[in-house]
Structures are given as C-alpha cells and as structure tokens.
Motif scaffolding. Structure first.
Motif, mmCIF file in Angstrom:
data_model
loop_
_atom_site.group_PDB
_atom_site.id
_atom_site.type_symbol
_atom_site.label_atom_id
_atom_site.label_comp_id
_atom_site.label_asym_id
_atom_site.label_seq_id
_atom_site.Cartn_x
_atom_site.Cartn_y
_atom_site.Cartn_z
ATOM 1 N N LEU A 174 0.830 -1.205 0.000
ATOM 2 C CA LEU A 174 0.000 0.000 0.000
ATOM 3 C C LEU A 174 0.866 1.258 0.000
ATOM 4 O O LEU A 174 0.450 2.307 -0.511
ATOM 5 N N PHE A 175 2.058 1.161 0.550
ATOM 6 C CA PHE A 175 2.952 2.319 0.628
ATOM 7 C C PHE A 175 3.799 2.490 -0.629
ATOM 8 O O PHE A 175 4.321 3.583 -0.880
ATOM 9 N N ILE A 176 3.941 1.426 -1.402
ATOM 10 C CA ILE A 176 4.860 1.475 -2.541
ATOM 11 C C ILE A 176 4.434 2.509 -3.572
ATOM 12 O O ILE A 176 5.249 3.320 -4.035
ATOM 13 N N GLU A 224 5.894 17.482 -0.086
ATOM 14 C CA GLU A 224 6.898 17.133 0.934
ATOM 15 C C GLU A 224 6.246 16.829 2.271
ATOM 16 O O GLU A 224 6.659 15.916 2.980
ATOM 17 N N ARG A 225 5.220 17.606 2.626
ATOM 18 C CA ARG A 225 4.501 17.340 3.877
ATOM 19 C C ARG A 225 3.788 15.991 3.812
ATOM 20 O O ARG A 225 3.800 15.225 4.783
ATOM 21 N N PHE A 226 3.166 15.716 2.678
ATOM 22 C CA PHE A 226 2.474 14.440 2.514
ATOM 23 C C PHE A 226 3.470 13.286 2.558
ATOM 24 O O PHE A 226 3.190 12.218 3.099
ATOM 25 N N THR A 268 6.226 8.375 7.895
ATOM 26 C CA THR A 268 5.956 8.174 9.320
ATOM 27 C C THR A 268 5.057 6.964 9.524
ATOM 28 O O THR A 268 5.278 6.138 10.417
ATOM 29 N N GLY A 269 4.036 6.857 8.671
ATOM 30 C CA GLY A 269 3.156 5.690 8.736
ATOM 31 C C GLY A 269 3.913 4.411 8.471
ATOM 32 O O GLY A 269 3.704 3.390 9.142
ATOM 33 N N VAL A 298 4.482 0.781 10.626
ATOM 34 C CA VAL A 298 4.129 -0.499 10.022
ATOM 35 C C VAL A 298 5.313 -1.463 10.078
ATOM 36 O O VAL A 298 5.147 -2.674 10.271
ATOM 37 N N MET A 299 6.544 -0.914 9.957
ATOM 38 C CA MET A 299 7.729 -1.761 9.949
ATOM 39 C C MET A 299 7.946 -2.462 11.287
ATOM 40 O O MET A 299 8.693 -3.442 11.358
#
Length: 416
Positions: free
Chosen positions: A62-64, A179-181, A187-188, A192-193
């Motif tokens: 989902l992060f990729i 950049e903020r996003f 951070t999310g 998750v890691m």
C-alpha cells in the motif's frame, strides 16, 4: 573514500542487552527461526500462517505506490534541470542492461559447469504447471504486462508529473504540499515496519510447512547452484564495481541487514522497497537519484531473477537431455535480456517469462516447468535478496557518477 568504522567505545552489559532486544533485526531473525521450527514440526499450523505473511506484504505494498510517486515527482521537480533527469535515466538504464546481461551470462556459465539438471528424474514429484504455462505464457504481451504492473504505471505517471511540475507556476507551493504528505507517508511506514517480525514469521512458517524441508533433496543441487551463483555475483561482480569507487561490499550489506532479513522472511523485495530508499538517502545518495533509480530498478534491474531464469533454462535442457548450440545459448541470453524485464510485480510472472522463452526456443518442453515448482519458493528468497542488493549498488554507483554523493555514512540513523 574512507568508510567510517562503527563506534568501538565500551558499553555496559545492560546497555548492550538493551540495544539487542530493541533492535528490529534481532526480532526479525528470531521470527524467521521460529517460523522454520513451526513449519517443520507442525506443518498444518505453519501453512495456516500464510495469511500472516501475505497480509504484511500487502500492507507494505500500500505504501509502494505513494512512495514511488512522491519520491520521483519531488526528485525530478527538485532537480530543476530536465537534462539531468534524462542523463540519470539513461545512465541507469545502461547500467541495468549491462549488469543484467552479466548476471544472465554467469547463470548460464555456472549451470553448464555444475550441470544441476543431470539428476535422477525418478525422485521428482511433478505438479500441475498448466496454470503458469497456458495461453498467457505463449501469448506474452508487453501491453498486458504494463497494464498489470502497478509499479511501472506509477513510475511512468510520476515521471510525467515531475516533468510537468517544472513548468507549473505554483511549483514551490505544490512541492511544499507534496513534501509534507511524503513525511506523513514515511511516518506511517515507520510504524508499520514494527510488524516486520510478524510478517517474516508468517512467510517462513508457511514456506516450510507447505513444502517441507525434504522437498529440497531432489532439486538440492539446482538450489545450491542458484545460491552460490548469486553469492558469486554479489561479491565478485557487484563487489568489484563498488571497489572501483573504494567502497566495501561487506559494509553495504551490514548497513542494509535489516532489509535483507525482511526480504529473507517475506520472500519479497517489495517489502523492503520503502525502507531501502530511506537508508540510501541516509547513507549519502541524493534524494533525486534514489527516487529515480530504485523504483526503475525494481522493474528493469532484476539481477537475481536474471540469474535464476538463465539457470532454469539450462537446467531444463539438461533434464531433458537437449543439446543447445552456442548460437542457441546466445539466443536464450538475448531473449531473457528482454523478457526478464517482465518478471517484476506480477504473481507467477517468472513462470510466464520462462514459458515464453522456452516457447521461442522450440526445443525444451514447456511442461518441464513443473520440475521447478517444488523449490521455486525456496529460491525466491535468493532472487529477492540479490535484486535488492543489486538495486542498492546501482543507486550508489549512479550517485557517484553524478557527483551527487555526500560523505558516506554507514551508521544507521537512530530515531528517538
């Protein structure tokens, strides 16, 4: 360049113990061992752990998309010089093709030297490979590959948006928002890691529980050859490339050990994609180069997969006692130079690529892929790890050639 050595100042036993039990690497390693034990001694429960490993990898996936999109867009727009973007892209693609060709040639050479296909066929239990080798393999389509490869789609969209952003009047404001996003996404990912040990446990328990340790015996020679070849490639080829720039391959492997263990447990290099990008930036690679080379490499720089595919073709030829002429071997390498680029991001695509290659040769039975199903899962870890190392090295080399590489920092950044 002198590589800094880890701090050797004395530590108390208490602080050493605390650093070990709070180290994610330690828990991932413990999880892998626990997964092997569960899968071996309680196969039925090990198989049930498949959902755990798959769920973790699915969450990482989902992060990729967002990470690839944001890093490439910010990287291109941050350069401000579109000529530099094109230069890095051309350098990366040239590097990918040269190194991938070397990996294919090494795979063929080792397979001919050790001849892993010269084994007793009676001990092999065939499985149904038709679902991998049906019409989808024979009618391999680059359009279909692109439509089914989400990573490649995001990569293309990000490049277009990054270039377009350079011509946008409110470019600075847009970059600030992105950049903020990006910080929110990373951070999310950081939280998750923390689930990595659970994912590694589930993936390893399923692998051992499903196939069992004994399934390695009939095809053990092939698997051993694949692992040895990939080790040879990493230390001899990639190590030599890094040595030219006065960088030790062992230092790089130590620096990314957490990502390597994560890939070992999940059998997916995608699981480590977001974190390896962060690590390479912390190491000294520029954000723009990391944002371009790593995502592109996940589709076009699959060194481990290339070795596996070339060795598999020669293995099947030996298994069926099919003689391949020198011209036919060159044809195999040439075909795999192209088709191996389609072996990323699509489940079962490795078999489709092999099937399409065998179909093009017209000498080796495609049905022979059934021999590989039993141990393919065990070799996937080697492929994924080699792919990860190869892309990391590529990023470092491109950064060095661009003179966009700060002082090498191989001490991971510890966040409080």
């Amino acid at each position: 360049m002198n590589i800094p050595t880890p701090n050797s100042s004395p530590k108390t036993k208490k602080s050493t113990f605390h650093s070990i039990i709070t180290n994610l690497t330690f828990w991932v390693l413990i999880a892998i061992i626990a997964g092997v034990l569960l899968g071996h001694f309680s196969p039925e429960n090990g198989v049930k752990m498949e959902i755990v490993g798959k769920t973790f990898v699915d969450i990482i996936k989902l992060f990729i998309g967002p990470i690839i999109f944001l890093t490439i867009v910010l990287g291109i727009s941050g350069m401000g010089n579109l000529k530099k973007v094109g230069r890095i892209g051309i350098k990366a693609l040239f590097y990918f093709e040269v190194v991938s060709t070397i990996s294919l040639a090494i795979g063929v050479g080792v397979a001919y030297f050790f001849q892993p296909g010269k084994i007793d066929k009676s001990g092999l239990a065939l499985q149904d490979a038709s679902k991998y080798t049906n019409h989808a393999a024979e009618n391999f389509s680059w359009l279909q590959f692109f439509l089914s490869n989400f990573t490649l789609q995001v990569l293309l969209a990000a490049i277009v948006c990054g270039i377009a952003l350079n011509f946008y009047q409110k470019r600075e404001q847009t970059i600030l928002v992105l950049e903020r996003f990006s910080k929110v996404v990373f951070t999310g990912l950081k939280y998750v890691m923390y689930l990595a040990p659970i994912g590694a446990f589930g993936g390893m328990a399923y692998t051992i529980g499903k196939f069992g340790l004994e399934t390695l015996i009939p095809l053990g020679k092939l698997m051993l050859c694949v692992y040895l070849t990939m080790a040879l490639f990493v230390f001899m080829v990639l190590g030599t490339i890094l040595r030219y720039y006065k960088i030790n391959i062992l230092s790089i492997l130590k620096y990314i050990k957490e990502e390597l263990l994560l890939v070992l447990g999940t059998s997916s290099s995608e699981a480590a994609l977001p974190s390896i990008m962060v690590k390479l930036e912390q190491m000294g690679c520029s954000k723009s180069v990391v944002g371009l080379v790593i995502p592109t490499g996940y589709s076009f720089n699959l060194d481990g997969t290339s070795i596996y595919l070339s060795m598999s073709v020669i293995f099947l030829a030996q298994l069926y006692d099919v003689h391949l002429s020198f011209a036919e071997i060159l044809s195999v390498i040439g075909i795999l130079m192209i088709t191996s680029k389609g072996a990323a991001g699509v489940t079962g695509s490795g078999f489709i690529v092999l099937a399409s290659t065998l179909t093009a040769i017209h000498k080796i039975p495609v049905e022979g892929l059934a021999f590989l199903l039993g141990v393919d899962k065990f070799m996937s870890e080697a492929r994924a790890i080699t792919n990860l190392i190869g892309n990391s090295v590529a990023t470092i080399i491109i950064s060095k050639t661009e003179h966009d590489f700060t002082e090498l920092n191989l001490e991971p950044v510890v966040e409080e």
